[in-house]
Scaffold this active site. Sequence first.
Site, PDB file in Angstrom:
ATOM      1  N   ASP A 223       0.859  -1.187   0.000  1.00 16.14           N
ATOM      2  CA  ASP A 223       0.000   0.000   0.000  1.00 16.14           C
ATOM      3  C   ASP A 223       0.899   1.242   0.000  1.00 16.14           C
ATOM      4  O   ASP A 223       1.560   1.545   0.996  1.00 16.14           O
ATOM      5  CB  ASP A 223      -0.904   0.012   1.229  1.00 16.14           C
ATOM      6  CG  ASP A 223      -1.837  -1.182   1.255  1.00 16.14           C
ATOM      7  OD1 ASP A 223      -2.380  -1.526   0.193  1.00 16.14           O
ATOM      8  OD2 ASP A 223      -1.995  -1.783   2.339  1.00 16.14           O
ATOM      9  N   LEU A 224       0.926   1.951  -1.094  1.00 22.02           N
ATOM     10  CA  LEU A 224       1.872   3.038  -1.305  1.00 22.02           C
ATOM     11  C   LEU A 224       1.823   4.067  -0.180  1.00 22.02           C
ATOM     12  O   LEU A 224       0.783   4.675   0.079  1.00 22.02           O
ATOM     13  CB  LEU A 224       1.588   3.721  -2.651  1.00 22.02           C
ATOM     14  CG  LEU A 224       2.519   4.880  -3.029  1.00 22.02           C
ATOM     15  CD1 LEU A 224       3.964   4.407  -3.119  1.00 22.02           C
ATOM     16  CD2 LEU A 224       2.069   5.518  -4.334  1.00 22.02           C
ATOM     17  N   ASP A 225       2.970   4.260   0.486  1.00 25.70           N
ATOM     18  CA  ASP A 225       3.144   5.266   1.541  1.00 25.70           C
ATOM     19  C   ASP A 225       2.156   5.112   2.684  1.00 25.70           C
ATOM     20  O   ASP A 225       1.829   6.080   3.368  1.00 25.70           O
ATOM     21  CB  ASP A 225       3.045   6.683   0.955  1.00 25.70           C
ATOM     22  CG  ASP A 225       4.208   7.005   0.035  1.00 25.70           C
ATOM     23  OD1 ASP A 225       5.320   6.512   0.284  1.00 25.70           O
ATOM     24  OD2 ASP A 225       3.996   7.751  -0.940  1.00 25.70           O
ATOM     25  N   GLU A 226       1.661   3.896   2.906  1.00 22.53           N
ATOM     26  CA  GLU A 226       0.685   3.664   3.975  1.00 22.53           C
ATOM     27  C   GLU A 226       1.157   2.588   4.948  1.00 22.53           C
ATOM     28  O   GLU A 226       0.358   2.059   5.730  1.00 22.53           O
ATOM     29  CB  GLU A 226      -0.674   3.284   3.379  1.00 22.53           C
ATOM     30  CG  GLU A 226      -1.325   4.411   2.591  1.00 22.53           C
ATOM     31  CD  GLU A 226      -2.713   4.038   2.075  1.00 22.53           C
ATOM     32  OE1 GLU A 226      -3.264   3.028   2.552  1.00 22.53           O
ATOM     33  OE2 GLU A 226      -3.235   4.756   1.208  1.00 22.53           O
TER      34      GLU A 226
END
Length: 282
Positions: A223-226
């Site tokens: 999950d991109l940048d999460e």
Amino acid sequence: MTAEYVLTLSCPDRPGVVAAVSGLLAGHGCNITESQQYGDRVADRFFMRVQFVSDLGDDALRTAFAALAPEFAMELRLRALDVKPRALVMVSRLGHCLNDLLYRVRSGLLDIEIVAVVSNHPDLRPLTQSYGIDYHHLPVTAETKPRQEAEVLTLVEHYQADMVVLARYMQVLSEDLCAKLAGQVINIHHSFLPSFKGAKPYHQAYSRGVKLIGATAHYVTPDLDEGPIIEQEVARVNHTHSPEDLAAIGRDLECQALAKAVRWHAEQRILLDGHKTVIFPR
């Protein structure tokens, strides 16, 4: 030979965990030098970090804890502190975080070994090699991404890296690479996300008159940048700051947050609690 160790564990929360761990250590003649614990009442899970001195040796300690673990359904990790964690750093063109990490390691402020630097650009080769560290230029495009990431994995294995640090590496890691390096990759970015996406985030922030800027260090997941947040740094700003001022302040915050995250990971002070982290700082 006497050595210092750090043990981290998590398990379902129940009475007797601390007593069992401390009793085992005392029974084997170990001396506890630091101990921290936390019970997550919502998740009903217990977390613990113990630092201790022992002359038993790695194998005997691992055997002892392996015998204890099933009783409490423990997930545990043991490491000798005299073995420096090995870090592979990935970077693109912005060099402030890489430069900061290199300086901290050389100055003894960060007790890790940077074994190599990987970049999709050649720009930071002179800086890296001035520290006597290998630099690998691995360009990447959408078509070559699978092959490039396979080379990254080969380098991780070759250098026996314990962690991968994305020091402003401006490429998104694939889901496959994230899975293979789960819990080992730390990233840094500005804290405007999910607002001000894309190019020139500080110019976007300036045009909106933001009053607070910051940086976030986190574990990388698909999950991109999460991924689970490790550390955040913030600074107040005002209308007198230009976009260039904001970017300069942001660079300093990124260096600070990333250095703390890398140090805590290296010292085994971070435990994952679902999508969150439990951190036992000094």
